[in-house]
Design a protein around this motif. Structure first.
Motif, PDB file in Angstrom:
ATOM      1  N   TYR A 112       0.963  -1.337   0.037  1.00  0.00           N
ATOM      2  CA  TYR A 112       0.139   0.208   0.097  1.00  0.00           C
ATOM      3  C   TYR A 112       0.927   1.176   0.004  1.00  0.00           C
ATOM      4  N   THR A 113       0.348   2.454  -0.324  1.00  0.00           N
ATOM      5  CA  THR A 113       0.985   3.612  -0.128  1.00  0.00           C
ATOM      6  C   THR A 113       0.813   4.233   1.160  1.00  0.00           C
ATOM      7  N   SER A 114       2.010   4.573   1.817  1.00  0.00           N
ATOM      8  CA  SER A 114       2.157   5.412   2.820  1.00  0.00           C
ATOM      9  C   SER A 114       1.998   7.077   2.384  1.00  0.00           C
ATOM     10  N   ALA A 115       1.159   7.440   2.848  1.00  0.00           N
ATOM     11  CA  ALA A 115       1.068   8.821   2.732  1.00  0.00           C
ATOM     12  C   ALA A 115       1.103   9.600   4.071  1.00  0.00           C
ATOM     13  N   TYR A 116       2.264   9.898   4.067  1.00  0.00           N
ATOM     14  CA  TYR A 116       2.978  10.478   5.357  1.00  0.00           C
ATOM     15  C   TYR A 116       2.686  11.782   5.932  1.00  0.00           C
ATOM     16  N   LYS A 117       2.242  12.013   7.206  1.00  0.00           N
ATOM     17  CA  LYS A 117       1.877  13.206   7.757  1.00  0.00           C
ATOM     18  C   LYS A 117       3.139  13.926   8.530  1.00  0.00           C
ATOM     19  N   LEU A 118       2.474  15.036   9.097  1.00  0.00           N
ATOM     20  CA  LEU A 118       3.496  15.712   9.840  1.00  0.00           C
ATOM     21  C   LEU A 118       4.172  15.183  10.775  1.00  0.00           C
ATOM     22  N   ALA A 119       3.759  14.271  11.756  1.00  0.00           N
ATOM     23  CA  ALA A 119       4.315  13.379  12.721  1.00  0.00           C
ATOM     24  C   ALA A 119       5.550  12.479  12.274  1.00  0.00           C
ATOM     25  N   GLN A 128       5.789   3.201  -0.735  1.00  0.00           N
ATOM     26  CA  GLN A 128       5.311   1.997  -0.766  1.00  0.00           C
ATOM     27  C   GLN A 128       5.853   1.137   0.354  1.00  0.00           C
ATOM     28  N   SER A 129       4.672   0.523   0.968  1.00  0.00           N
ATOM     29  CA  SER A 129       5.025  -0.157   2.279  1.00  0.00           C
ATOM     30  C   SER A 129       4.310  -1.408   2.088  1.00  0.00           C
ATOM     31  N   LEU A 130       4.339  -2.229   3.315  1.00  0.00           N
ATOM     32  CA  LEU A 130       3.942  -3.637   3.407  1.00  0.00           C
ATOM     33  C   LEU A 130       3.334  -3.842   4.595  1.00  0.00           C
ATOM     34  N   ALA A 131       2.207  -4.753   4.571  1.00  0.00           N
ATOM     35  CA  ALA A 131       1.645  -5.318   5.934  1.00  0.00           C
ATOM     36  C   ALA A 131       1.518  -6.913   5.481  1.00  0.00           C
ATOM     37  N   LYS A 142       1.927  -4.322  10.371  1.00  0.00           N
ATOM     38  CA  LYS A 142       2.869  -3.573   9.460  1.00  0.00           C
ATOM     39  C   LYS A 142       4.155  -4.198   9.325  1.00  0.00           C
ATOM     40  N   HIS A 143       4.704  -4.123   8.307  1.00  0.00           N
ATOM     41  CA  HIS A 143       6.443  -4.493   8.269  1.00  0.00           C
ATOM     42  C   HIS A 143       7.138  -3.422   9.106  1.00  0.00           C
ATOM     43  N   ALA A 144       7.997  -3.956   9.981  1.00  0.00           N
ATOM     44  CA  ALA A 144       8.924  -2.934  11.015  1.00  0.00           C
ATOM     45  C   ALA A 144       9.771  -1.843   9.989  1.00  0.00           C
ATOM     46  N   GLN A 145      10.122  -2.585   9.036  1.00  0.00           N
ATOM     47  CA  GLN A 145      11.137  -1.682   7.996  1.00  0.00           C
ATOM     48  C   GLN A 145      10.359  -0.892   6.866  1.00  0.00           C
ATOM     49  N   ASN A 146       9.351  -0.671   6.959  1.00  0.00           N
ATOM     50  CA  ASN A 146       8.500   0.286   5.880  1.00  0.00           C
ATOM     51  C   ASN A 146       9.292   1.577   6.012  1.00  0.00           C
ATOM     52  N   PRO A 147       9.097   2.079   4.798  1.00  0.00           N
ATOM     53  CA  PRO A 147       8.669   1.765   3.430  1.00  0.00           C
ATOM     54  C   PRO A 147       9.538   1.068   2.683  1.00  0.00           C
ATOM     55  N   VAL A 148       9.152   0.143   1.879  1.00  0.00           N
ATOM     56  CA  VAL A 148      10.177  -0.798   1.156  1.00  0.00           C
ATOM     57  C   VAL A 148      10.385  -0.090  -0.094  1.00  0.00           C
ATOM     58  N   LEU A 149       9.765   0.699  -0.416  1.00  0.00           N
ATOM     59  CA  LEU A 149      10.294   1.514  -2.046  1.00  0.00           C
ATOM     60  C   LEU A 149       9.741   2.762  -1.827  1.00  0.00           C
ATOM     61  N   ALA A 190      12.494 -10.069  -5.720  1.00  0.00           N
ATOM     62  CA  ALA A 190      12.489 -11.475  -5.566  1.00  0.00           C
ATOM     63  C   ALA A 190      11.625 -11.823  -4.360  1.00  0.00           C
ATOM     64  N   ASP A 191      11.559 -11.014  -3.563  1.00  0.00           N
ATOM     65  CA  ASP A 191      10.909 -11.075  -2.133  1.00  0.00           C
ATOM     66  C   ASP A 191       9.864 -10.192  -1.486  1.00  0.00           C
ATOM     67  N   LEU A 192       9.465  -9.221  -2.253  1.00  0.00           N
ATOM     68  CA  LEU A 192       8.651  -8.358  -2.104  1.00  0.00           C
ATOM     69  C   LEU A 192       9.236  -7.017  -1.262  1.00  0.00           C
ATOM     70  N   LEU A 193      10.253  -7.386  -0.946  1.00  0.00           N
ATOM     71  CA  LEU A 193      10.984  -6.286   0.119  1.00  0.00           C
ATOM     72  C   LEU A 193      12.015  -5.384  -0.516  1.00  0.00           C
ATOM     73  N   ASN A 194      12.711  -5.956  -1.523  1.00  0.00           N
ATOM     74  CA  ASN A 194      13.750  -5.126  -2.114  1.00  0.00           C
ATOM     75  C   ASN A 194      13.395  -5.053  -3.544  1.00  0.00           C
ATOM     76  N   TRP A 195      13.557  -3.751  -4.183  1.00  0.00           N
ATOM     77  CA  TRP A 195      12.949  -3.542  -5.464  1.00  0.00           C
ATOM     78  C   TRP A 195      13.872  -2.745  -6.513  1.00  0.00           C
ATOM     79  N   THR A 196      13.916  -3.226  -7.660  1.00  0.00           N
ATOM     80  CA  THR A 196      14.769  -2.377  -8.814  1.00  0.00           C
ATOM     81  C   THR A 196      13.718  -2.067  -9.711  1.00  0.00           C
ATOM     82  N   GLU A 197      14.006  -0.854 -10.319  1.00  0.00           N
ATOM     83  CA  GLU A 197      13.409  -0.258 -11.263  1.00  0.00           C
ATOM     84  C   GLU A 197      13.607  -0.824 -12.581  1.00  0.00           C
ATOM     85  N   LEU A 198      12.506  -1.223 -13.448  1.00  0.00           N
ATOM     86  CA  LEU A 198      12.649  -1.624 -14.356  1.00  0.00           C
ATOM     87  C   LEU A 198      12.190  -0.977 -15.690  1.00  0.00           C
TER      88      LEU A 198
END
Length: 505
Positions: A112-119, A128-131, A142-149, A190-198
């Motif tokens: 999902y898209t994290s739309a980050y707030k002032l906090a 882009q983040s994961l749960a 939620k994944h502790a190391q969000n965002p992933v991209l 390969a793992d939904l966590l590390n992403w490379t632009e195509l």
């Protein structure tokens, strides 16, 4: 988005649809995370759990066995002080590539898209983040190391993820947008966590509004599994064919790295002069953010859209809920005039056709000039199927949800070669200045006739023309007493070749 305004239109719950999903007492918009899993269709969606207008974006959740009857569940992924939860998708990580589950209990993964707030330290950006869920999609962590991209930009959003099965390599592909740049971006992992632009695609065709909610999938042309084409859909707001929110599609090829469109219009691109040459998912004002299900049975390509329009979305006169979804549609590719075109039909699960209360049929006959109420064909929830030849009439068609003074006119403008939906006198229209409208779409006859299937619900009409080659989706808000169905012809006579009305309420 704009705040609600006060109008003379009373807020009513009797507009609640019979066959379209709507939240019980809150706001919804974009469908998210559509997936078929463990025998259930899961519909997640943008939801304000605290109110019936846009805000506090979270993921609501509903399930169905048949795409017809939906059960609402508690909020799935909730906003917090750091982020709103914007649109995205869900995949079944059956091989546990992410490591969030086990081989015996693979996870569902929401992107999902994290739309980050002032906090948040990332405020002002979208990423882009994961749960993940280990109980079939009902509770999420939620994944502790969000965002992933992230691109550290403010309008990078709406991830749609699928597994690409290549000849030499297979991997996850994420399709996103840079909304203000009219670009679709492709990444792999390969793992939904590390992403490379195509690669990226766009701008192309309609660019009259921001690009949102992309999707990319392969489909056989004319049912031939040896002739596969890839379809890229992207929604835009505004910039649709009738001045509303809308979705367009491109047909082409995808080699695992780059999508190449074979249906891009280059001359006049983006200047509004070629909109009738673009391929639209829907020509109405109220079909937006449409995306398809992952893992649908029998490899069916099923799609749902948000049935509203950002011009007046917060103001439609429904209470205590606001905004319905469209009916689910099954998509196929068919060759039309030498080019593959999307065909759309209403889709229910196996054996899920709703039980009618009555059926009305009319044999072939002339439609005289004027308007004729069909006795025995009244209703508020109906499927209306007919074939019509305009003959000498300039316009001909039907009036649905009428009462003599109001109604929605749906028909053919024969002189212009147009399908039209006229909701200027459809009922409540004064809640927003842009709602009352006469909307059109180019439509050619087949041997002089036009085939229409109209799905009428308590606050909507969805029109499927020429076997689903063209669709128009419109909200309408008629009075409860408006139940009549009429035929009409103007400027001459027409012929109704056949008509069947199936009434459900």
């Amino acid at each position: 988005m704009s705040a609600p305004t006060t109008t003379t239109t009373e807020l009513r719950d009797d507009f609640r649809p019979a066959f379209h999903y709507a939240a019980q007492d809150t706001w919804l918009n974009d469908p998210n995370g559509l997936i078929f899993h463990d025998g259930l269709y899961h519909l997640y969606y943008q939801n304000n759990p605290l109110n019936s207008v846009w805000g506090n974006m979270s993921w609501g959740h509903a399930t169905s066995t048949d795409l017809l009857n939906w059960t609402e569940h508690p909020v799935a992924i909730r906003f917090d002080e750091h982020e709103d939860i914007f649109s995205g998708s869900i995949v079944f990580d059956r091989h546990n590539t992410s490591g969030f589950g086990t081989a015996e209990q693979p996870p569902l993964v929401a992107l999902y898209t994290s739309a980050y707030k002032l906090a948040s330290a990332l405020h002002g950006t979208q990423a882009q983040s994961l749960a993940y869920s280990l109980d079939g999609g009902y509770s999420w962590r939620k994944h502790a190391q969000n965002p992933v991209l992230t691109r550290n930009t403010p309008n990078f959003r709406d991830p749609k993820v699928f597994w690409y099965q290549g000849q030499n390599e297979s991997y996850w592909v994420m399709v996103t947008v840079e909304a203000l740049e009219y670009r679709v971006l492709l990444h792999k992992s390969a793992d939904l966590l590390n992403w490379t632009e195509l690669s990226s695609f766009g701008p192309a065709n309609a660019t009259g509004g921001i690009w949102e909610c992309p999707d990319l999938f392969a489909m056989p042309v004319d049912g031939d599994p040896e002739n596969l084409k890839w379809v890229l859909t992207v929604n835009l707001n505004p910039g649709g064919p009738n001045n509303g929110s809308a979705g367009q599609y491109f047909v082409g090829d995808f080699d695992g790295t780059t999508f190449v469109s074979h249906s891009t219009v280059t001359e006049g691109m983006g200047d509004g002069t070629r909109e009738h040459d673009y391929q639209w998912l829907d020509w109405g004002r109220d079909y937006y953010a449409a995306v398809s299900f992952s893992d649908a049975p029998d490899d069916r390509r099923l799609m749902i859209g948000w049935m509203n329009n950002w011009d007046y979305a917060n103001q439609i006169p429904t209470a205590p809920w606001r905004s319905p979804m469209s009916l689910a549609r099954e998509l196929t590719l068919r060759t039309v005039d030498g080019q593959p075109r999307l065909i759309q039909q209403v889709a229910f699960g196996s054996g899920a056709e709703p039980e009618p209360v009555s059926t009305f049929t009319l044999p072939a006959r002339e439609i005289p000039e004027g308007t004729e109420v069909l006795d025995g064909a009244a209703g508020t929830v109906q499927r209306i199927e007919f074939s019509l030849a305009p003959d000498s009439a300039g316009e001909a068609g039907v009036v649905v949800r009428g009462n003599g003074t109001e109604g929605t006119r749906i028909g053919i403008d024969a002189q212009r070669g147009m399908l039209f939906v006229d909701r200027r006198e459809s009922g409540a229209t004064d809640f927003h200045e842009s709602f009352a409208s006469l909307d059109v779409a180019p439509l050619r006859s087949l041997d002089g006739s036009y085939e229409l299937v109209i799905h009428v619900d308590r606050c909507s009409v969805e029109v499927f023309a020429q076997a689903g080659l063209l669709t128009m989706t419109q909200l309408v808000f008629p009075s409860a007493a408006s139940r009549e169905l009429s035929l009409f012809a103007a400027g001459g006579t027409a012929t109704i070749n056949n008509l069947t009305v199936t009434t459900y309420a």
